[in-house]
Structures are given as C-alpha cells and as structure tokens.
Scaffold this motif. Structure first.
Motif, PDB file in Angstrom:
ATOM      1  N   VAL A 136       0.817  -1.215   0.000  1.00  0.00           N
ATOM      2  CA  VAL A 136       0.000   0.000   0.000  1.00  0.00           C
ATOM      3  C   VAL A 136       0.848   1.262   0.000  1.00  0.00           C
ATOM      4  O   VAL A 136       0.536   2.232  -0.699  1.00  0.00           O
ATOM      5  CB  VAL A 136      -0.951  -0.011   1.214  1.00  0.00           C
ATOM      6  CG1 VAL A 136      -1.714   1.296   1.333  1.00  0.00           C
ATOM      7  CG2 VAL A 136      -1.911  -1.185   1.103  1.00  0.00           C
ATOM      8  N   SER A 137       1.939   1.270   0.782  1.00  0.00           N
ATOM      9  CA  SER A 137       2.715   2.508   0.852  1.00  0.00           C
ATOM     10  C   SER A 137       4.095   2.252   1.436  1.00  0.00           C
ATOM     11  O   SER A 137       4.356   1.239   2.089  1.00  0.00           O
ATOM     12  CB  SER A 137       1.990   3.556   1.712  1.00  0.00           C
ATOM     13  OG  SER A 137       1.916   3.133   3.067  1.00  0.00           O
ATOM     14  N   TYR A 138       4.982   3.215   1.156  1.00  0.00           N
ATOM     15  CA  TYR A 138       6.295   3.321   1.798  1.00  0.00           C
ATOM     16  C   TYR A 138       6.397   4.711   2.382  1.00  0.00           C
ATOM     17  O   TYR A 138       5.983   5.703   1.768  1.00  0.00           O
ATOM     18  CB  TYR A 138       7.434   3.109   0.790  1.00  0.00           C
ATOM     19  CG  TYR A 138       8.760   3.663   1.266  1.00  0.00           C
ATOM     20  CD1 TYR A 138       9.554   2.942   2.147  1.00  0.00           C
ATOM     21  CD2 TYR A 138       9.199   4.924   0.865  1.00  0.00           C
ATOM     22  CE1 TYR A 138      10.761   3.457   2.608  1.00  0.00           C
ATOM     23  CE2 TYR A 138      10.402   5.452   1.309  1.00  0.00           C
ATOM     24  CZ  TYR A 138      11.183   4.715   2.184  1.00  0.00           C
ATOM     25  OH  TYR A 138      12.372   5.241   2.650  1.00  0.00           O
ATOM     26  N   ARG A 139       6.962   4.807   3.591  1.00  0.00           N
ATOM     27  CA  ARG A 139       7.271   6.122   4.148  1.00  0.00           C
ATOM     28  C   ARG A 139       8.510   6.018   5.012  1.00  0.00           C
ATOM     29  O   ARG A 139       8.821   4.961   5.572  1.00  0.00           O
ATOM     30  CB  ARG A 139       6.101   6.714   4.935  1.00  0.00           C
ATOM     31  CG  ARG A 139       5.701   5.969   6.183  1.00  0.00           C
ATOM     32  CD  ARG A 139       4.553   6.689   6.886  1.00  0.00           C
ATOM     33  NE  ARG A 139       3.379   6.780   6.039  1.00  0.00           N
ATOM     34  CZ  ARG A 139       2.410   7.699   6.193  1.00  0.00           C
ATOM     35  NH1 ARG A 139       2.478   8.565   7.180  1.00  0.00           N
ATOM     36  NH2 ARG A 139       1.363   7.704   5.387  1.00  0.00           N
ATOM     37  N   ASN A 140       9.245   7.098   5.087  1.00  0.00           N
ATOM     38  CA  ASN A 140      10.409   7.187   5.962  1.00  0.00           C
ATOM     39  C   ASN A 140      10.323   8.470   6.770  1.00  0.00           C
ATOM     40  O   ASN A 140       9.916   9.520   6.257  1.00  0.00           O
ATOM     41  CB  ASN A 140      11.711   7.153   5.145  1.00  0.00           C
ATOM     42  CG  ASN A 140      11.842   8.354   4.209  1.00  0.00           C
ATOM     43  OD1 ASN A 140      10.939   8.664   3.435  1.00  0.00           O
ATOM     44  ND2 ASN A 140      12.984   9.026   4.251  1.00  0.00           N
ATOM     45  N   ARG A 141      10.670   8.392   8.050  1.00  0.00           N
ATOM     46  CA  ARG A 141      10.580   9.551   8.938  1.00  0.00           C
ATOM     47  C   ARG A 141      11.761   9.554   9.900  1.00  0.00           C
ATOM     48  O   ARG A 141      12.123   8.526  10.472  1.00  0.00           O
ATOM     49  CB  ARG A 141       9.276   9.523   9.748  1.00  0.00           C
ATOM     50  CG  ARG A 141       7.993   9.599   8.927  1.00  0.00           C
ATOM     51  CD  ARG A 141       7.817  10.947   8.264  1.00  0.00           C
ATOM     52  NE  ARG A 141       6.533  11.075   7.576  1.00  0.00           N
ATOM     53  CZ  ARG A 141       6.318  10.744   6.307  1.00  0.00           C
ATOM     54  NH1 ARG A 141       7.303  10.250   5.573  1.00  0.00           N
ATOM     55  NH2 ARG A 141       5.128  10.913   5.762  1.00  0.00           N
ATOM     56  N   TRP A 142      12.371  10.739  10.056  1.00  0.00           N
ATOM     57  CA  TRP A 142      13.339  10.893  11.125  1.00  0.00           C
ATOM     58  C   TRP A 142      12.633  10.805  12.475  1.00  0.00           C
ATOM     59  O   TRP A 142      11.497  11.281  12.628  1.00  0.00           O
ATOM     60  CB  TRP A 142      14.028  12.249  11.035  1.00  0.00           C
ATOM     61  CG  TRP A 142      15.240  12.279  10.165  1.00  0.00           C
ATOM     62  CD1 TRP A 142      16.455  11.699  10.414  1.00  0.00           C
ATOM     63  CD2 TRP A 142      15.376  12.951   8.903  1.00  0.00           C
ATOM     64  NE1 TRP A 142      17.330  11.951   9.382  1.00  0.00           N
ATOM     65  CE2 TRP A 142      16.701  12.721   8.445  1.00  0.00           C
ATOM     66  CE3 TRP A 142      14.516  13.710   8.116  1.00  0.00           C
ATOM     67  CZ2 TRP A 142      17.178  13.230   7.240  1.00  0.00           C
ATOM     68  CZ3 TRP A 142      14.984  14.214   6.919  1.00  0.00           C
ATOM     69  CH2 TRP A 142      16.301  13.978   6.499  1.00  0.00           C
ATOM     70  N   VAL A 143      13.300  10.195  13.437  1.00  0.00           N
ATOM     71  CA  VAL A 143      12.802  10.227  14.811  1.00  0.00           C
ATOM     72  C   VAL A 143      13.143  11.597  15.374  1.00  0.00           C
ATOM     73  O   VAL A 143      14.312  11.995  15.412  1.00  0.00           O
ATOM     74  CB  VAL A 143      13.440   9.116  15.662  1.00  0.00           C
ATOM     75  CG1 VAL A 143      12.791   9.086  17.044  1.00  0.00           C
ATOM     76  CG2 VAL A 143      13.296   7.760  14.984  1.00  0.00           C
ATOM     77  N   GLN A 144      12.108  12.324  15.783  1.00  0.00           N
ATOM     78  CA  GLN A 144      12.298  13.709  16.221  1.00  0.00           C
ATOM     79  C   GLN A 144      12.774  13.745  17.676  1.00  0.00           C
ATOM     80  O   GLN A 144      12.052  14.098  18.595  1.00  0.00           O
ATOM     81  CB  GLN A 144      10.994  14.492  16.042  1.00  0.00           C
ATOM     82  CG  GLN A 144      10.517  14.584  14.605  1.00  0.00           C
ATOM     83  CD  GLN A 144      11.449  15.415  13.738  1.00  0.00           C
ATOM     84  OE1 GLN A 144      11.866  16.510  14.118  1.00  0.00           O
ATOM     85  NE2 GLN A 144      11.791  14.885  12.566  1.00  0.00           N
TER      86      GLN A 144
END
Length: 447
Positions: free
Chosen positions: A70-78
């Motif tokens: 369905v999707s890919y996402r990447n996020r920095w840990v804040q």
C-alpha cells in the motif's frame, strides 16, 4: 565528495522524507500479511556523522494489506538531539537521557511503538492511520525509568513481560541496571548489578527462568571520551576478561552468578533456553574474537554456543558455523524457549571487505545451514521472521530491505523461511534507497 565509508553507496543517507503509495511488486505478497514492516537505522540529518552508529535515527516502513503493497514512508525520529542539538551531558556533566538519536531498533510493547538506542530513553512513534511514524516524544515509563534503555529488549512469550537493561559510564551513572516491565507496560523492577568496570553492553540473553548478562572487554575509555575521538569511547581491553552473569528471574534482586569465558565480543544474541530442570542454560550468539579501533565491526563474527551448567559451575564454548554473519533473529514467539531455527545475514560493514550478501537459516538441532544468496551488488539487511501460523516455530517468511547498487534503490524482499534456496516470494520495489541500517520488526495490525 566524501570518501567516508559509512556515507557512501549502500550506507549513504537520504535527504528527505517521502510518502509513496501503491508500490510495484514482483511475485506475490502473501495475502494474510496486513501490517507494517519497520526498520530503524542511522541517517544523519546534516548528511554527515563521525561514525556509522551516530547518525540520526530514521524509521523506514512499508505498509502491506491483504496482498498489496500500500505505501512506503520514511521519517526521522524527532529526538531532542535532532530538534535542538542536545548534548549527551549537561553543564554539570550529568547525562541528558533525552539526547540519544534513537537509531538502532523499533519494537512494540503494551501498544506502544518505540524507537530505541542504548544511550538514552526510547522515543514513542505514532502508528495511527495518517500519522504513521510521527514522533510522539520520549518515553520514560511514566517517570519510573532513570537510566538509558538497551536497544535489544526481550519480550517473554509466556508472561508478556519486557526485560531490558541500561548501562552507563559517567560518575553519576550506574554501570548496569536490570529492568522489567509488565505486559501492560508498567516498569516493575529496576535493579543495579555490580560489575567491575563500565563496559559496552549491547545485548543480553533471556531464558524462561534466567537473565544472562555479558560483561565483555570493550571498556569505557575516559581519555578517549574527553578527547572527543571519532567513534565511541570504548577500547578493546582483553585483560578485563570476559564473563557471563546469570540472574534468576524469580529472584530479581538476588545474587548474580558469574562464569568466565574466553575474551571475545558479542553485539547480538540469537536466542537462549534452558533444560526442564533449569540446570543447563544454552546460549547462542554471533561472536567476535576481538573488535577493532573505534568499535569498527570489520572482523569476522560467526555463530557460537555457550552451555552453562549451574550445578557444576562450568561453561562449554563451541563454534557452530564459520560463515561470516550478523543480525541474528528467531521467531520471537520463542524468545527464551528452545527454537529449532535461527536466521542471520552476511553483509558488508562500512569498513569491511566486500562479500556476497546472503541470508542463512541455521538448524540448531541438526547443525545444517541453508542460505539464500543475493546477486552481486545487492546488499541485504537484517531478516525479520514473520510467522505464517499461530504455532511458534512453524512456517513463515523473512523480510529484509535489499539495496541494489545498479539502481541506487532498495526493495523489500520477502523470502520463504522454509525454502531459502527458492526465488523471493515477493520483491516490493521502493522509490529510493533505504540505507543499510540496523534492526526492525513486522508489526501486524492489532485487533
């Protein structure tokens, strides 16, 4: 142009956050898989860091739903280190437990998804629909945690309790503290453990009735810390010795029994279990004869076994396989219990020599090993076991990100854990590179 190995090729950081839907797939995703595959790793926000292990944490996730990617996402840990540049210690020299980069692991316990590093508090990630991988903030077990938290906690499959530890090296820090949280997430035990010197303790062992600590000769180096040298302030010190410390889970404040072993180092354990009478403990880990300068992993780690006999106060050590391997995993529903199969990855470290990427399955009963080898230029990471049935130790799949040097992109590869020599069950093509990182998990939707 940089020539620093951990900022090049498969290890090179990415510079932004993406959300991409409806990914292309080669093969067929098992339709029973609905959830998130998450993996954490260092991705320096400023595109540079002094050591591979020191980059800001970034979690990469792929969402699967009933046979669809369905999707890919990447996020920095804040983290505080990212958002305000927090230093490891304040002006009084006291450790700031908010200041870690949360780049090593991502786990779920008691409904919370936590990004971990061993130098600080964990950071809780939001997994609500539409907010997935947003950072909620640091988590300290409602004010009860007063030490860092290891990046390798272990959930007991029988009690649901989370076992972990924290270690420290400063004058205000306890060198080792053992912690336990209930299945509901309440921190119930925090017990200091007396060790001779502050050492780099990355992982530990759990059995059904015992916890086993590893006091190994990577010793805190104060002059190196003061000088601010590249890398971590620890030095290989074989004269420190090496030993395993056994604590009875039913007596968490009781004595720790120490057993000497040959000097070595272990970053990651595979599993541990004990006999029915609790007399013999069997431990599996990826063992190194030594670790290089600045804690660079350029040696040859391989699978070893220790057998501790509590009745005779003896330890037997033996190498089980000579293949280069790291990032060992099992079916986590068997953590601390006998597990027939274990899995590990062969991959190149930033400082290491070239090698063919592979995923291995160890039959811990027979000693046989089966491998899935990747084509030249394709670099796998840690392979997480994803169960296909409700029976622990049964059939399942292995999930790992694989970097392709030819395209400078990565795939999420799903392998049949029962037939590693077969082509991948599915290859999910991602829109960008996922830098080689550390650890992660398959988080199925909870009902």
């Amino acid at each position: 142009m940089t020539t620093v190995p951990h900022l090049l090729g498969a290890f090179a950081p990415v510079h932004d956050e993406l959300t991409v839907t409806e990914l292309q797939v080669t093969g067929a995703i098992p339709p029973e898989l609905t959830g998130w595959y998450l993996r954490n790793g260092p991705n320096p926000h400023q595109a540079t860091s002094a050591h591979w292990w020191l980059g800001d944490g970034m979690v990469h996730g792929v969402r699967l739903e009933a046979g669809r990617a369905v999707s890919y996402r990447n996020r920095w840990v804040q983290t505080a280190a990212l958002t305000r540049g927090a230093e490891l210690r304040d002006e009084q020299g006291k450790r700031d437990l908010l200041a870690g980069v949360a780049n090593t692991h991502v786990v779920r316990h008691a409904g919370r998804t936590l990004a971990l590093i061993e130098s600080s508090f964990p950071y809780q990630m939001d997994m609500r629909r539409g907010n997935e991988l947003a950072t909620i903030g640091a988590y300290d077990f409602h004010g009860r945690l007063h030490t860092p938290m290891t990046a390798h906690p272990k959930t007991c499959p029988t009690t649901g309790e989370l076992h972990f530890f924290g270690y420290g090296a400063g004058p205000d820090e306890t060198p080792l503290t053992y912690h336990r949280a209930s299945a509901q997430g309440e921190l119930t035990i925090s017990r200091p453990v007396d060790v001779g010197a502050p050492t780099l303790m990355h992982d530990f062992h759990l059995t059904s009735r015992h916890v086993v600590f590893m006091d190994l000769p990577m010793v805190f180096d104060l002059p190196k810390a003061v000088a601010g040298d590249r890398g971590l302030p620890y030095t290989w010190t074989p004269d420190h010795g090496a030993r395993l410390g056994v604590l009875n889970r039913e007596d968490p404040y009781g004595p720790v029994r120490w057993f000497d072993i040959a000097p070595c180092y272990v970053f990651h354990t595979l599993n541990a279990h004990e006999d029915a009478d609790g007399r013999r403990l069997t431990l599996y880990a990826i063992r190194y004869d030594h670790v290089g300068e600045n804690v660079d992993v350029n040696g040859h780690g391989s699978l070893w076994r220790w057998t501790i006999d509590l009745a005779t106060d003896t330890v037997h050590e033996e190498q089980l396989d000579d293949r280069r391997a790291e990032f060992p995993r099992i079916d986590d529903r068997l953590a601390g219990l006998p597990a027939r199969y274990g899995y590990a990855t062969t991959l190149k470290s930033p400082e290491g020599s070239d090698c063919q990427g592979a995923i291995h399955r160890y039959d811990l009963d027979s000693g046989a090993t089966v491998s899935h080898s990747f084509a030249a230029g394709r670099t796998p990471g840690e392979a997480t076991f994803v169960p296909a049935s409700s029976v622990p130790g049964g059939s399942g799949w292995l999930m790992t990100y694989v970097y392709d040097a030819a395209t400078d992109r990565s795939d999420l590869v799903i392998l049949d854990a029962d037939d590693l020599t077969a082509p991948p069950t599915a290859t999910i093509h991602l829109p960008r590179r996922v830098p080689v990182g550390f650890h992660g998990n398959w988080l199925p939707d909870q009902r």
